[in-house]
Enzyme design. Structure first.
Site, short mmCIF file in Angstrom:
data_model
loop_
_atom_site.label_atom_id
_atom_site.label_comp_id
_atom_site.label_asym_id
_atom_site.label_seq_id
_atom_site.Cartn_x
_atom_site.Cartn_y
_atom_site.Cartn_z
N ASP A 248 -3.53 1.71 1.18
CA ASP A 248 -3.36 2.40 2.45
C ASP A 248 -2.19 1.85 3.26
O ASP A 248 -1.59 2.55 4.06
CB ASP A 248 -4.66 2.30 3.27
CG ASP A 248 -4.58 3.10 4.56
OD1 ASP A 248 -4.22 4.29 4.48
OD2 ASP A 248 -4.85 2.54 5.64
N LEU A 329 -4.75 7.16 9.77
CA LEU A 329 -3.64 7.56 10.65
C LEU A 329 -2.28 7.19 10.06
O LEU A 329 -1.27 7.75 10.41
CB LEU A 329 -3.78 6.85 12.01
CG LEU A 329 -4.40 7.64 13.15
CD1 LEU A 329 -4.46 6.77 14.38
CD2 LEU A 329 -3.61 8.91 13.46
N ARG A 330 -2.32 6.20 9.14
CA ARG A 330 -1.06 5.77 8.54
C ARG A 330 -0.41 6.90 7.75
O ARG A 330 0.79 6.89 7.52
CB ARG A 330 -1.29 4.57 7.62
CG ARG A 330 -1.70 3.34 8.39
CD ARG A 330 -1.46 2.07 7.59
NE ARG A 330 -1.87 0.92 8.37
CZ ARG A 330 -3.07 0.39 8.29
NH1 ARG A 330 -3.95 0.85 7.45
NH2 ARG A 330 -3.38 -0.64 9.05
N ALA A 331 -1.24 7.87 7.32
CA ALA A 331 -0.70 8.98 6.54
C ALA A 331 0.37 9.71 7.33
O ALA A 331 1.50 9.87 6.87
CB ALA A 331 -1.81 9.92 6.11
N SER A 334 3.55 7.47 8.34
CA SER A 334 4.52 7.34 7.25
C SER A 334 5.22 8.66 6.97
O SER A 334 6.43 8.71 6.74
CB SER A 334 3.83 6.89 5.96
OG SER A 334 3.18 5.69 6.18
#
Ligand SMILES: [Zn+2]
Length: 397
Positions: A248, A329-331, A334
């Site tokens: 992740d 939320l990192r999706a 990035s």
């Protein structure tokens, strides 16, 4: 009257001959597909001193693009290359050496920079640097981003630093030794076979990467180092899985497969052969394009702060992330940052849906937990679904 400037060997031509490619991406594609220019057979030179030219890597478009986007915008949060052995993962990372951008490097072992004071005040730097800044002395000097490789046998003390034992024994003085993470500040940190590192080491690297700094405590001593690096990891899934929480943390994930086209494989063989026979000749053969790529990366980095993501485009993208059932939320962080870098490579100041579409697979794949269990089996299905959903978004736009 001014005397006309005589051209010297060192001076740049007044008007640079523009290369015939409009964007960095076109340059990458062109060089990947052209056939190898003749390389004279010469005396073998030490290959470690001259990396294989990045642009000379045949195919592997997504891997090359992800690495370039990571260099242009460190906020994409690192690049993970997943694939079997012999797919040029390590070659690609090492070959970045010739196109690494220019950067201000700190003169201090804690990595202090004048911009830290601008954003965080005097407390953001060490006392020595605060004094230097007040006296008007520079805290950094211009340099180039460096490629730091983490050795597979690195211990935690090597990674985060520790007490300099030699100094402690011989001079009865205690000093905290700078670790690899601090050395990687403002540079590119490459970890091959990241899935084989111990959890303790991986956690320390990812925490430092997420925070941009880390603190080492040894007894009464403590020291805080800056650690703002572009993290690139590679792994062969045959040799062990990566914990989902580590996966992740990598902003972009590239599934690297072997070349499928026989003509490409032949061209790749020719280039490797030419490089092994005459590394210098090989680098010269790609010199012009390498210089052009380095310039493009530099100007994309300069443009990046101006590149905006319109709300309307962002909302559509978030809808897609939710439809895919991705929680992290990192999706989208990035994804959006990669799209901004992608727009910057095209010399534009506004992210479009096309930019998001181009980088979506890199940012969104391997994000759902059921996909983590079966990396490759589900990959095809996921990409098709993503393409369909993106297609439908186009229609409602
Ligand atoms: Zn300092």
């Amino acid at each position: 009257m001014a005397t006309p400037e005589l051209p010297t060997e060192k001076s740049e031509p007044k008007e640079r001959v523009a290369h015939p490619f409009r964007t960095l991406r076109q340059l990458v594609d062109f060089v990947s597909g052209k056939s190898l220019p003749p390389v004279e057979t010469g005396e073998g030179l030490r290959t470690e001193a001259l990396p294989f030219p990045f642009l000379a890597i045949v195919g592997q478009r997504e891997m090359k693009l992800a690495l370039l986007l990571g260099l242009i915008n460190p906020s994409v949060g690192g690049v993970l290359l997943v694939g079997p052995r012999g797919t040029a993962k390590t070659t690609a990372v090492r070959s970045l050496l010739d196109i690494l951008p220019k950067v201000e490097s700190s003169l201090c072992s804690y990595g202090c920079l004048a911009e830290d004071i601008e954003t965080g005040g005097m407390d953001a730097v060490c006392p020595d640097c605060a004094k230097k800044f007040a006296e008007g002395q520079p805290l950094s000097s211009p340099g180039r981003v460096r490629l730091i490789e983490l050795p597979l046998n690195a211990r935690l003390e090597d990674v985060v630093g520790g007490i300099d034992e030699r100094l402690a024994v011989t001079h009865e003085r205690l000093r905290v030794r700078r670790g690899i993470l601090a050395q990687a500040d403002r540079n590119l940190l490459y970890i091959d076979e990241i899935n084989l590192l111990t959890d303790e080491i991986v956690d320390s690297i990812l925490d430092a990467a997420a925070q941009g700094s880390y603190t080492v405590r040894r007894g009464p001593f403590s020291a805080t180092y800056h650690a703002r690096f572009v993290l690139v990891g590679s792994m062969n899934p045959e040799e062990g899985q990566l914990r989902p929480q580590i996966l992740d943390r990598f902003g972009m994930r590239v599934v690297v497969r072997g070349l499928e086209d026989p003509a490409e494989r032949l061209e790749a063989y020719r280039r490797v052969q030419a490089y092994l026979t005459n590394p210098r000749g090989m680098c010269i053969a790609y010199c012009e394009e390498t210089l052009a790529a380095a310039e493009e990366i530099q100007s994309a980095r300069a443009r990046l702060p101006k590149v905006i993501l319109p709300d309307k485009v962002a909302r559509l993208a978030i809808k897609l992330v939710q439809k895919m059932g991705i929680d992290s939320l990192r999706a989208e962080i990035s994804w959006f940052e990669a799209a901004r870098a992608y727009a910057a490579t095209d010399a534009r100041d506004k992210v479009t849906l096309e930019d998001l579409q181009a980088v979506a697979p890199m940012a969104l794949r391997l994000r759902r937990s059921q996909f983590m269990a079966e990396y490759f089996n589900n990959q095809v299905e996921e990409e098709e679904e993503m393409a369909n959903l993106l297609g439908s978004l186009y229609k409602i736009r």
